[in-house]
Write a protein that holds these residues in place. Structure first.
Motif, short mmCIF file in Angstrom:
data_model
loop_
_atom_site.label_atom_id
_atom_site.label_comp_id
_atom_site.label_asym_id
_atom_site.label_seq_id
_atom_site.Cartn_x
_atom_site.Cartn_y
_atom_site.Cartn_z
N GLU A 158 0.79 -1.34 -0.07
CA GLU A 158 0.03 -0.11 -0.01
C GLU A 158 0.82 1.27 0.07
OE1 GLU A 158 -2.51 -0.08 3.32
OE2 GLU A 158 -3.83 -1.88 2.48
N GLN A 159 1.99 1.25 0.93
CA GLN A 159 2.63 2.47 0.97
C GLN A 159 3.57 2.73 -0.57
OE1 GLN A 159 2.63 4.50 3.26
NE2 GLN A 159 1.06 3.31 4.19
N LYS A 194 1.16 4.27 -2.93
CA LYS A 194 1.23 5.64 -2.88
C LYS A 194 2.25 6.39 -3.26
CE LYS A 194 -1.75 5.00 1.57
NZ LYS A 194 -1.93 5.58 2.78
N LYS A 197 2.07 9.26 -6.35
CA LYS A 197 2.57 10.56 -6.16
C LYS A 197 3.72 10.79 -7.18
CE LYS A 197 4.52 13.60 -2.52
NZ LYS A 197 5.00 13.53 -1.29
#
Length: 226
Positions: free
Chosen positions: A212-213, A216, A220
């Motif tokens: 998940e990180q 992200k 970005k």
């Protein structure tokens, strides 16, 4: 590069001359020191590019570089000579009867005081006069410097010598641009590996999902690219 330094030194010398003509006028001194600082900028920063050309020229002519000597000379000027000159300056003030400022014990302010003519001349010459002479001398010294005319030939000579040395040692010669590209790609790969390792350690410590990180981060990153 040389011309920008040369013209800058001339402007600095002219600025010192303006301040030196009437050193007791605040406006004149400010104008003169403004010109001095303006002209000194190329000599303070652009000169390192010229020094690089000089070092290349030395290597092209002699087969070795003198970077260490150049750095040592700069270090001596910035440390040893600065201390020596400070001592000379203090000695001149002491010899001419410098009066130290008195402090009012009640208010903590400096009490009005004046220096004699000889001490004032020390201030003027050390702050403006000798600097003006220094700029003129530096301008005269830099006039015959013509390494920029040989920069392209120097680079070719250095590359040919490096290529011959690599081939003589049985190595594979890679052009500098290609070598830089390969090194850049290698650095980017290592940086990405380190980032992933740090993110995994962070997620493990905080109890977060690495997937998940990472998603992200990639989202970005793509947004920033757009």
């Amino acid at each position: 590069i040389k011309n920008s330094i040369l013209y800058g030194l001339i402007v600095s010398a002219a600025g010192c001359l303006v301040a030196f003509i009437n050193p007791y006028s605040w406006v004149t001194v400010v104008i003169g020191l403004f010109l001095k600082c303006l002209g000194a900028a190329p000599a303070s920063y652009v000169i390192y590019a010229l020094i690089a050309d000089v070092l290349d020229n030395v290597e092209a002519k002699n087969g070795f570089r003198c970077d260490g000597l150049s750095v040592s000379v700069v270090g001596i000027i910035m440390s040893v000579l600065q201390s020596i000159c400070q001592g000379i300056f203090n000695g001149m003030l002491n010899a001419t009867g410098y009066v130290a400022p008195a402090i009012d014990s009640a208010t903590g302010n400096v009490v009005a005081y004046t220096q004699n003519a000889a001490t004032n001349n020390v201030f003027i010459w050390c702050y403006i006069g000798f600097m003006m002479i220094g700029y003129v001398v530096c301008a005269l010294l830099i006039i015959p410097v013509d390494v920029e005319k040989h920069t392209e030939d120097d680079h070719k000579t250095i590359l040919e010598r490096q290529k011959a040395a690599v081939l003589a040692a049985g190595g594979e010669w890679i052009e500098p641009a290609e070598r830089m590209r390969i090194e850049q790609e290698k650095a980017e790969v290592e940086a990405e590996e380190n980032r992933i390792a740090e993110l995994k350690a962070y997620c493990e410590k905080k109890g977060l999902s690495f997937e998940e990180q990472e998603a992200k981060y990639q989202a970005k990153k793509n947004k920033n690219k757009k």
